[in-house]
Design a protein around this motif. Sequence first.
Motif, PDB file in Angstrom:
ATOM      1  N   MET A  33      70.931  14.051 -23.076  1.00  0.00           N
ATOM      2  CA  MET A  33      70.375  13.923 -24.519  1.00  0.00           C
ATOM      3  C   MET A  33      69.060  14.845 -24.270  1.00  0.00           C
ATOM      4  O   MET A  33      68.553  14.753 -23.129  1.00  0.00           O
ATOM      5  N   ARG A  34      68.475  15.672 -25.214  1.00  0.00           N
ATOM      6  CA  ARG A  34      67.487  16.514 -24.986  1.00  0.00           C
ATOM      7  C   ARG A  34      66.554  16.573 -25.941  1.00  0.00           C
ATOM      8  O   ARG A  34      66.780  16.116 -27.031  1.00  0.00           O
ATOM      9  N   PHE A  35      65.166  16.832 -25.601  1.00  0.00           N
ATOM     10  CA  PHE A  35      64.335  17.147 -26.450  1.00  0.00           C
ATOM     11  C   PHE A  35      64.490  18.731 -26.616  1.00  0.00           C
ATOM     12  O   PHE A  35      64.427  19.551 -25.754  1.00  0.00           O
ATOM     13  N   SER A  36      64.501  19.312 -27.900  1.00  0.00           N
ATOM     14  CA  SER A  36      64.337  20.660 -28.122  1.00  0.00           C
ATOM     15  C   SER A  36      63.675  20.949 -29.526  1.00  0.00           C
ATOM     16  O   SER A  36      63.414  20.358 -30.250  1.00  0.00           O
ATOM     17  N   MET A  37      63.155  22.027 -29.024  1.00  0.00           N
ATOM     18  CA  MET A  37      61.912  22.704 -30.227  1.00  0.00           C
ATOM     19  C   MET A  37      61.943  24.331 -30.366  1.00  0.00           C
ATOM     20  O   MET A  37      62.194  24.961 -29.249  1.00  0.00           O
ATOM     21  N   ARG A  38      61.495  24.584 -31.457  1.00  0.00           N
ATOM     22  CA  ARG A  38      61.229  26.095 -31.643  1.00  0.00           C
ATOM     23  C   ARG A  38      59.895  26.214 -32.043  1.00  0.00           C
ATOM     24  O   ARG A  38      59.124  25.450 -32.685  1.00  0.00           O
ATOM     25  N   ALA A  39      59.268  27.479 -31.483  1.00  0.00           N
ATOM     26  CA  ALA A  39      57.669  27.327 -31.854  1.00  0.00           C
ATOM     27  C   ALA A  39      57.282  29.073 -31.675  1.00  0.00           C
ATOM     28  O   ALA A  39      57.987  29.792 -31.220  1.00  0.00           O
ATOM     29  N   HIS A  40      56.194  29.003 -32.785  1.00  0.00           N
ATOM     30  CA  HIS A  40      55.828  30.600 -32.760  1.00  0.00           C
ATOM     31  C   HIS A  40      54.376  30.399 -32.951  1.00  0.00           C
ATOM     32  O   HIS A  40      53.690  29.419 -33.587  1.00  0.00           O
ATOM     33  N   PRO A  41      53.621  31.673 -32.639  1.00  0.00           N
ATOM     34  CA  PRO A  41      51.971  31.534 -32.746  1.00  0.00           C
ATOM     35  C   PRO A  41      51.843  31.450 -34.264  1.00  0.00           C
ATOM     36  O   PRO A  41      52.472  32.029 -35.079  1.00  0.00           O
ATOM     37  N   SER A  42      50.889  30.806 -34.536  1.00  0.00           N
ATOM     38  CA  SER A  42      50.342  30.799 -36.054  1.00  0.00           C
ATOM     39  C   SER A  42      48.668  30.615 -36.013  1.00  0.00           C
ATOM     40  O   SER A  42      48.010  30.706 -35.007  1.00  0.00           O
ATOM     41  N   ASN A  43      48.400  30.587 -37.303  1.00  0.00           N
ATOM     42  CA  ASN A  43      46.489  30.292 -37.517  1.00  0.00           C
ATOM     43  C   ASN A  43      46.273  29.115 -37.117  1.00  0.00           C
ATOM     44  O   ASN A  43      45.028  28.884 -36.986  1.00  0.00           O
ATOM     45  N   GLU A  44      46.990  28.104 -37.384  1.00  0.00           N
ATOM     46  CA  GLU A  44      46.667  26.538 -37.024  1.00  0.00           C
ATOM     47  C   GLU A  44      47.856  25.946 -36.669  1.00  0.00           C
ATOM     48  O   GLU A  44      48.987  26.416 -36.675  1.00  0.00           O
ATOM     49  N   PHE A  45      47.715  24.745 -35.895  1.00  0.00           N
ATOM     50  CA  PHE A  45      48.831  23.947 -35.304  1.00  0.00           C
ATOM     51  C   PHE A  45      49.435  23.384 -36.507  1.00  0.00           C
ATOM     52  O   PHE A  45      48.851  22.674 -37.241  1.00  0.00           O
ATOM     53  N   ARG A  46      50.613  23.425 -36.507  1.00  0.00           N
ATOM     54  CA  ARG A  46      51.522  22.945 -37.448  1.00  0.00           C
ATOM     55  C   ARG A  46      52.867  22.248 -36.995  1.00  0.00           C
ATOM     56  O   ARG A  46      53.450  22.797 -35.816  1.00  0.00           O
ATOM     57  N   ILE A  47      53.094  21.001 -37.096  1.00  0.00           N
ATOM     58  CA  ILE A  47      54.374  20.401 -36.600  1.00  0.00           C
ATOM     59  C   ILE A  47      55.418  20.081 -37.568  1.00  0.00           C
ATOM     60  O   ILE A  47      55.119  19.290 -38.542  1.00  0.00           O
ATOM     61  N   ASN A  48      56.481  20.492 -37.606  1.00  0.00           N
ATOM     62  CA  ASN A  48      57.767  19.952 -38.391  1.00  0.00           C
ATOM     63  C   ASN A  48      57.026  20.320 -39.872  1.00  0.00           C
ATOM     64  O   ASN A  48      57.356  19.413 -40.977  1.00  0.00           O
ATOM     65  N   GLY A  49      56.379  21.359 -40.274  1.00  0.00           N
ATOM     66  CA  GLY A  49      55.977  21.652 -41.520  1.00  0.00           C
ATOM     67  C   GLY A  49      54.536  21.118 -42.050  1.00  0.00           C
ATOM     68  O   GLY A  49      53.731  21.355 -42.954  1.00  0.00           O
ATOM     69  N   ALA A  50      53.826  20.060 -41.313  1.00  0.00           N
ATOM     70  CA  ALA A  50      52.785  19.487 -41.486  1.00  0.00           C
ATOM     71  C   ALA A  50      51.464  19.787 -40.598  1.00  0.00           C
ATOM     72  O   ALA A  50      51.853  20.209 -39.431  1.00  0.00           O
ATOM     73  N   PRO A  51      50.421  19.947 -40.995  1.00  0.00           N
ATOM     74  CA  PRO A  51      49.266  20.212 -40.030  1.00  0.00           C
ATOM     75  C   PRO A  51      49.403  19.080 -38.984  1.00  0.00           C
ATOM     76  O   PRO A  51      49.518  17.993 -39.082  1.00  0.00           O
ATOM     77  N   ALA A  52      49.143  19.734 -37.792  1.00  0.00           N
ATOM     78  CA  ALA A  52      48.905  18.869 -36.662  1.00  0.00           C
ATOM     79  C   ALA A  52      47.921  17.716 -36.537  1.00  0.00           C
ATOM     80  O   ALA A  52      46.752  18.148 -37.206  1.00  0.00           O
ATOM     81  N   ASN A  53      48.330  16.658 -36.284  1.00  0.00           N
ATOM     82  CA  ASN A  53      47.166  15.552 -36.220  1.00  0.00           C
ATOM     83  C   ASN A  53      47.320  14.554 -35.133  1.00  0.00           C
ATOM     84  O   ASN A  53      48.375  14.673 -34.368  1.00  0.00           O
ATOM     85  N   GLN A  54      46.687  13.567 -35.013  1.00  0.00           N
ATOM     86  CA  GLN A  54      46.749  12.481 -34.006  1.00  0.00           C
ATOM     87  C   GLN A  54      48.076  11.882 -34.031  1.00  0.00           C
ATOM     88  O   GLN A  54      48.550  11.183 -33.179  1.00  0.00           O
ATOM     89  N   TYR A  55      48.774  11.700 -35.061  1.00  0.00           N
ATOM     90  CA  TYR A  55      50.135  11.217 -35.282  1.00  0.00           C
ATOM     91  C   TYR A  55      51.244  11.782 -34.946  1.00  0.00           C
ATOM     92  O   TYR A  55      52.011  11.344 -34.351  1.00  0.00           O
ATOM     93  N   ASN A  56      51.233  13.244 -35.293  1.00  0.00           N
ATOM     94  CA  ASN A  56      52.253  14.172 -35.091  1.00  0.00           C
ATOM     95  C   ASN A  56      52.152  14.913 -34.015  1.00  0.00           C
ATOM     96  O   ASN A  56      53.249  15.720 -33.431  1.00  0.00           O
ATOM     97  N   MET A  57      50.990  14.923 -33.195  1.00  0.00           N
ATOM     98  CA  MET A  57      50.774  15.950 -32.014  1.00  0.00           C
ATOM     99  C   MET A  57      50.598  15.027 -31.065  1.00  0.00           C
ATOM    100  O   MET A  57      49.345  14.466 -31.073  1.00  0.00           O
TER     101      MET A  57
END
Length: 312
Positions: A33-57
């Motif tokens: 069972m794995r955790f998997s993700m893709r990431a690339h550099p950007s101008n702000e932190f975003r997670i799954n399309g939403a800006p990163a905040n204390q709930y999703n980061m």
Amino acid sequence: MKSVSVSAPGKFVVLGEHAVVYGKPAIALAMDMRFSMRAHPSNEFRINGAPANQYNMSPHMKYLSEMHGNRPMTVFIDGRVPSGSGLGSSAALSAAYAAAVRALNHLPTDKASLAKDAFEAEYAAQGRGSPMDTSASVQGGGIALNVPYKKEDFLWHIDKGDRSWDISKIDVPKMTFVIGNTGIRAPTGPLVEKVRKYKDTNTFARSIVDEIGDVTLEGLKAIESNDKVKLGELMTYGHKLLSILGVSCPQLNKLVKASQPYSYGAKLTGSGGGGCMIALTDKPEKVAEAITLHGGTPYIVNTGVPGVTVKV
Ligand code: MEV
């Protein structure tokens, strides 16, 4: 670097949880069972399309980003390990995210560096744990902590304050385990703290922690000689010792008992208090049925899986 794809496995503990926090031996296996993700550099932190905040980061991700320059990135999470169930979900996330941050910052992604970063992130987020989960996730296969090892099996050494762990890899024969999830969420930090308080104030609790260490060393011998009967007995005994430490619960006990007629042995795995149990068995379907009948969710798992993978 444009983008990176990373993944890291969850794990289960065969023997030695809680006692390993105090430098005692433990054995953990990575599973499919794995955790998997893709990431690339950007101008702000975003997670799954939403800006990163204390709930999703998660605090682990925040810590790891800050550790290496806090360069913003956009992250898409593709797969997760069930969380709050003792299967190393936050360790898998930390191992994979450490690899992504390092890769995107052109830093080495060797396993020893990743194991150290991931442990520091877990420690910062969770308090007084051991590097077992993070090392198992980074390495894959099977690992042992604080056991005698052959020179070629040594992986890395991790220190924290007055505690230290030698981590080595182990060869695990083909064995089938069934995991039973109670569905009760039980975060690791408070359970580690509960055992610490008990151990710090009670000589009997300290002797149980020592006994768990001794049972784990015997368990390693049983694994090395492929003695499932012996390993199963030790696991069931390990469950009793963990119950004495106060980290089992009625639902875990129920699933352990229900699995026993069809398995070599069964015990809670990870921090306990809910979460999951494991059974070592040659009759996985029977065990899975018994777990379902008693209100749990079974997963028949494969071991021998790779640790962190990094694809740029
Ligand atoms: C959690 O999977 C295992 C514990 O021993 C905590 C730790 O080692 O960090 C309970």
